[in-house]
Design a protein around this motif. Sequence first.
Motif, PDB file in Angstrom:
ATOM      1  N   GLU A  26      58.021  60.195  14.558  1.00 33.10           N
ATOM      2  CA  GLU A  26      57.350  60.074  13.266  1.00 33.10           C
ATOM      3  C   GLU A  26      57.329  58.613  12.841  1.00 33.10           C
ATOM      4  N   VAL A  27      56.138  58.135  12.511  1.00 32.82           N
ATOM      5  CA  VAL A  27      56.002  56.758  12.036  1.00 32.82           C
ATOM      6  C   VAL A  27      56.483  56.663  10.594  1.00 32.82           C
ATOM      7  N   GLN A  28      57.293  55.666  10.341  1.00 34.59           N
ATOM      8  CA  GLN A  28      57.760  55.424   8.983  1.00 34.59           C
ATOM      9  C   GLN A  28      57.743  53.937   8.668  1.00 34.59           C
ATOM     10  N   LEU A  29      57.309  53.609   7.473  1.00 32.67           N
ATOM     11  CA  LEU A  29      57.448  52.273   6.909  1.00 32.67           C
ATOM     12  C   LEU A  29      58.087  52.473   5.536  1.00 32.67           C
ATOM     13  N   VAL A  30      59.218  51.836   5.329  1.00 35.98           N
ATOM     14  CA  VAL A  30      59.976  52.025   4.093  1.00 35.98           C
ATOM     15  C   VAL A  30      60.225  50.672   3.451  1.00 35.98           C
ATOM     16  N   GLU A  31      59.653  50.508   2.266  1.00 32.39           N
ATOM     17  CA  GLU A  31      59.824  49.261   1.525  1.00 32.39           C
ATOM     18  C   GLU A  31      61.047  49.344   0.615  1.00 32.39           C
TER      19      GLU A  31
ATOM     20  N   ILE B 269      55.870  51.021  18.443  1.00 30.64           N
ATOM     21  CA  ILE B 269      56.356  49.816  19.113  1.00 30.64           C
ATOM     22  C   ILE B 269      56.071  48.623  18.224  1.00 30.64           C
ATOM     23  N   PHE B 270      57.110  48.133  17.586  1.00 28.74           N
ATOM     24  CA  PHE B 270      56.981  47.099  16.558  1.00 28.74           C
ATOM     25  C   PHE B 270      56.236  45.873  17.090  1.00 28.74           C
ATOM     26  N   ASP B 271      56.561  45.473  18.316  1.00 27.46           N
ATOM     27  CA  ASP B 271      55.976  44.248  18.867  1.00 27.46           C
ATOM     28  C   ASP B 271      54.462  44.369  19.078  1.00 27.46           C
ATOM     29  N   ASP B 272      53.936  45.565  19.120  1.00 24.30           N
ATOM     30  CA  ASP B 272      52.507  45.772  19.365  1.00 24.30           C
ATOM     31  C   ASP B 272      51.668  45.706  18.092  1.00 24.30           C
ATOM     32  N   TYR B 273      52.326  45.613  16.954  1.00 20.37           N
ATOM     33  CA  TYR B 273      51.620  45.737  15.684  1.00 20.37           C
ATOM     34  C   TYR B 273      51.772  44.507  14.809  1.00 20.37           C
ATOM     35  N   ALA B 274      50.766  44.307  13.969  1.00 21.22           N
ATOM     36  CA  ALA B 274      50.863  43.387  12.840  1.00 21.22           C
ATOM     37  C   ALA B 274      51.327  44.185  11.626  1.00 21.22           C
ATOM     38  N   ILE B 275      52.127  43.554  10.804  1.00 22.37           N
ATOM     39  CA  ILE B 275      52.584  44.174   9.565  1.00 22.37           C
ATOM     40  C   ILE B 275      52.047  43.366   8.396  1.00 22.37           C
TER      41      ILE B 275
ATOM     42  N   LYS C  78      44.185  47.001 -11.323  1.00 18.93           N
ATOM     43  CA  LYS C  78      43.567  46.130 -10.320  1.00 18.93           C
ATOM     44  C   LYS C  78      43.395  46.866  -9.000  1.00 18.93           C
ATOM     45  N   GLU C  79      42.520  46.334  -8.174  1.00 23.31           N
ATOM     46  CA  GLU C  79      42.369  46.880  -6.831  1.00 23.31           C
ATOM     47  C   GLU C  79      43.503  46.372  -5.936  1.00 23.31           C
ATOM     48  N   ARG C  80      43.773  47.137  -4.895  1.00 25.28           N
ATOM     49  CA  ARG C  80      44.772  46.696  -3.931  1.00 25.28           C
ATOM     50  C   ARG C  80      44.247  45.460  -3.200  1.00 25.28           C
ATOM     51  N   GLU C  81      45.156  44.507  -2.986  1.00 28.02           N
ATOM     52  CA  GLU C  81      44.761  43.281  -2.301  1.00 28.02           C
ATOM     53  C   GLU C  81      45.783  42.911  -1.237  1.00 28.02           C
ATOM     54  N   GLY C  82      45.322  42.253  -0.208  1.00 27.22           N
ATOM     55  CA  GLY C  82      46.221  41.769   0.822  1.00 27.22           C
ATOM     56  C   GLY C  82      46.989  40.558   0.341  1.00 27.22           C
ATOM     57  N   VAL C  83      48.259  40.483   0.702  1.00 22.87           N
ATOM     58  CA  VAL C  83      49.127  39.395   0.269  1.00 22.87           C
ATOM     59  C   VAL C  83      49.530  38.523   1.450  1.00 22.87           C
ATOM     60  N   SER C  84      50.023  39.153   2.505  1.00 18.46           N
ATOM     61  CA  SER C  84      50.501  38.399   3.661  1.00 18.46           C
ATOM     62  C   SER C  84      50.535  39.319   4.869  1.00 18.46           C
ATOM     63  N   CYS C  85      50.524  38.709   6.041  1.00 17.30           N
ATOM     64  CA  CYS C  85      50.540  39.500   7.272  1.00 17.30           C
ATOM     65  C   CYS C  85      51.208  38.695   8.369  1.00 17.30           C
ATOM     66  N   ILE C  86      51.896  39.393   9.256  1.00 19.53           N
ATOM     67  CA  ILE C  86      52.529  38.732  10.388  1.00 19.53           C
ATOM     68  C   ILE C  86      52.347  39.589  11.629  1.00 19.53           C
ATOM     69  N   ARG C  87      52.003  38.933  12.715  1.00 23.19           N
ATOM     70  CA  ARG C  87      52.020  39.587  14.010  1.00 23.19           C
ATOM     71  C   ARG C  87      52.910  38.743  14.905  1.00 23.19           C
ATOM     72  N   SER C  88      54.142  39.142  15.021  1.00 27.52           N
ATOM     73  CA  SER C  88      55.158  38.296  15.636  1.00 27.52           C
ATOM     74  C   SER C  88      54.933  38.096  17.129  1.00 27.52           C
ATOM     75  N   SER C  89      54.175  38.980  17.776  1.00 26.93           N
ATOM     76  CA  SER C  89      53.968  38.850  19.216  1.00 26.93           C
ATOM     77  C   SER C  89      53.256  37.556  19.578  1.00 26.93           C
ATOM     78  N   ASP C  90      52.416  37.062  18.675  1.00 32.83           N
ATOM     79  CA  ASP C  90      51.728  35.798  18.960  1.00 32.83           C
ATOM     80  C   ASP C  90      51.838  34.812  17.812  1.00 32.83           C
ATOM     81  N   GLY C  91      52.746  35.065  16.897  1.00 34.52           N
ATOM     82  CA  GLY C  91      53.038  34.091  15.850  1.00 34.52           C
ATOM     83  C   GLY C  91      51.997  33.973  14.760  1.00 34.52           C
ATOM     84  N   ILE C  92      51.121  34.950  14.637  1.00 36.70           N
ATOM     85  CA  ILE C  92      50.095  34.894  13.599  1.00 36.70           C
ATOM     86  C   ILE C  92      50.719  35.221  12.246  1.00 36.70           C
TER      87      ILE C  92
END
Length: 123
Positions: free
Chosen positions: A1-6, A28-34, A43-57
């Motif tokens: 089961e996929v879970q993301l818990v803030e 597989i955490f390394d395969d995904y950007a978070i 307000k509408e939902r907006e993007g704040v930040s993102c990281i894809r650690s596999s390639d340092g983005i």
Amino acid sequence: EVQLVESGGGLVQAGGSLRLSCATSGFIFDDYAIGWFRQGPGKEREGVSCIRSSDGIIWYADSVKGRFTISSDNAKSTVYLQLNSLNPEDTAVYSCAASFTCGHFVMGLYDYWGQGTQVTVSS
């Protein structure tokens, strides 16, 4: 089961700091950007930040550049968002989500979402 818990949200005075965590499991955490998104009152939902650690983005929205810092601990499959110099306009529910790409914060590209954590900044 996929879970993301803030976690890590709360009430803070203007100028203060918080550290949010997004603990993930079930993929597989390394395969995904978070990505971190937020939705303030009325307000509408907006993007704040993102990281894809596999390639340092790493991406930041212009509104948070220089104040927020995203990082990841691959061993713990957890992404952190350090929020500094907070102001009342940062008040929102902050959610993390997983995608194969940061994708310019296009929400439809994010497959999995957490429930969110409330950040309230008082003036």
